[in-house]
Design an enzyme around this catalytic site. Structure first.
Site, mmCIF file in Angstrom:
data_model
loop_
_atom_site.group_PDB
_atom_site.id
_atom_site.type_symbol
_atom_site.label_atom_id
_atom_site.label_comp_id
_atom_site.label_asym_id
_atom_site.label_seq_id
_atom_site.Cartn_x
_atom_site.Cartn_y
_atom_site.Cartn_z
ATOM 1 N N GLU A 193 0.966 -1.086 -0.048
ATOM 2 C CA GLU A 193 -0.095 0.058 -0.062
ATOM 3 C C GLU A 193 0.784 1.247 0.044
ATOM 4 O O GLU A 193 1.955 1.278 0.651
ATOM 5 C CB GLU A 193 -0.934 -0.063 1.351
ATOM 6 C CG GLU A 193 -1.610 1.211 1.565
ATOM 7 C CD GLU A 193 -2.375 0.903 2.914
ATOM 8 O OE1 GLU A 193 -2.001 0.166 3.709
ATOM 9 O OE2 GLU A 193 -3.393 1.814 3.251
ATOM 10 N N LYS B 242 -9.490 2.564 -1.645
ATOM 11 C CA LYS B 242 -9.844 1.581 -0.554
ATOM 12 C C LYS B 242 -10.971 2.236 0.320
ATOM 13 O O LYS B 242 -11.133 3.495 0.615
ATOM 14 C CB LYS B 242 -8.693 1.844 0.543
ATOM 15 C CG LYS B 242 -8.463 1.358 2.016
ATOM 16 C CD LYS B 242 -7.336 1.692 2.579
ATOM 17 C CE LYS B 242 -6.927 0.988 3.930
ATOM 18 N NZ LYS B 242 -5.910 1.213 4.562
ATOM 19 N N CYS C 226 -5.070 -3.068 2.680
ATOM 20 C CA CYS C 226 -4.766 -3.309 3.980
ATOM 21 C C CYS C 226 -6.238 -3.419 4.852
ATOM 22 O O CYS C 226 -6.705 -4.684 4.867
ATOM 23 C CB CYS C 226 -3.996 -2.226 4.511
ATOM 24 S SG CYS C 226 -2.995 -2.501 5.716
HETATM 25 C C1 ACM Z 1 -3.941 -0.029 7.354
HETATM 26 O O1 ACM Z 1 -5.050 -0.162 6.806
HETATM 27 N N1 ACM Z 1 -3.077 0.630 6.617
HETATM 28 C C2 ACM Z 1 -3.710 -0.747 8.475
#
Ligand code: ACM
Length: 249
Positions: free
Chosen positions: A38, A109, A142
């Site tokens: 990420e 995300k 993530c």
């Molecule tokens: C995250 O979502 N970077 C912990």
């Protein structure tokens, strides 16, 4: 099909340096699909919205997507990696999938973690599955892992492999993805980063590495160390993810 991850320590704000490191590391790799962390070129611990906007890039014209496309073309493979995406006044914590012929898709995300909520806009793309020929891939970023609906949505849409760029700091995800793979009978590739960041007087964040490839039977085929750079490629049969029954009848 040969799949894997590249785990490394990026330096906050040093986009060209970080992209050069990825180019160098992948310059000889032979794989069909490789997942990267990420926010791989910007770093993670932002301290202001302006800082995010300054480092965020348009897709596909920004340096990260362009560089990943260049590597994908040179190595004839698909790459999935995370970046701060700029779209107007919004910054998204996104991941792009790119192949030898260019951009395959971009996912923003959905489930932002902790202070990401101060700086990023929650994703508005929903979850998508892309057919890359040898397999169908679904992308989540993530903290999306913590919400079982993310992996389930991708599996119901036909994903064989969950591609999962990450900057994990809590210890739960590497084992948690074993459950995500078992309950959906899919493969997953989590690519996390290593190292730590301590910016703007905030608490130090130490990233836990432990990137991994997990099978639909919950077997961890490969797991990196917590604190070492790692490039791993393993052979999988994506057809295994299409056999959803646990018992013979
Ligand atoms: C995250 O979502 N970077 C912990």
């Amino acid at each position: 099909m040969r799949v894997g991850y590249y785990q490394f320590d990026c330096v906050f704000g040093e986009v060209t340096r970080n992209l050069d490191q990825v180019s160098r590391a992948l310059s000889k790799v032979s794989a069909d699909l490789l997942v990267l962390p990420e926010l791989l070129a910007s770093g993670y611990q932002f301290i202001s919205k302006q800082e995010v906007l300054d480092l965020a890039e348009p897709v596909p014209d920004g340096p990260t997507t362009q560089r990943l496309m260049e590597i994908a073309r040179a190595r004839n493979m698909v790459l999935v990696g995370g970046l701060a995406e700029r779209a107007g006044d919004h910054a998204y914590n996104s991941a792009v999938a790119v192949g030898p012929n260019g951009v395959i898709g971009c996912y923003r995300k959905t489930h932002l973690f902790f202070e990401e909520t101060l700086f990023f806009t929650p994703g508005d793309t929903g979850f998508h599955v892309w057919d890359i020929g040898q397999a169908r891939i679904g992308v989540m970023v993530c903290f999306d892992w913590f919400y079982p609906e993310a992996a389930r949505t991708l599996a119901l849409k036909g994903a064989d492999i969950l591609c999962h760029p990450a900057n994990l700091v809590l210890p739960y995800c590497p084992d948690g993805m074993v459950t995500r793979c078992l309950e959906n009978r899919v493969f997953s590739i989590t690519a996390n980063r290593i190292g730590s960041e301590e910016r703007g007087g905030k608490k130090t964040l130490t990233f836990i590495g432990s990137s991994e490839v997990v099978t639909p039977r919950g077997q961890v085929l490969e797991r990196a160390l917590r604190d070492k750079e790692a490039l791993a490629v393993v052979e999988i049969d994506p057809a295994e993810a299409r056999k959803k029954s646990l018992n013979p009848y």
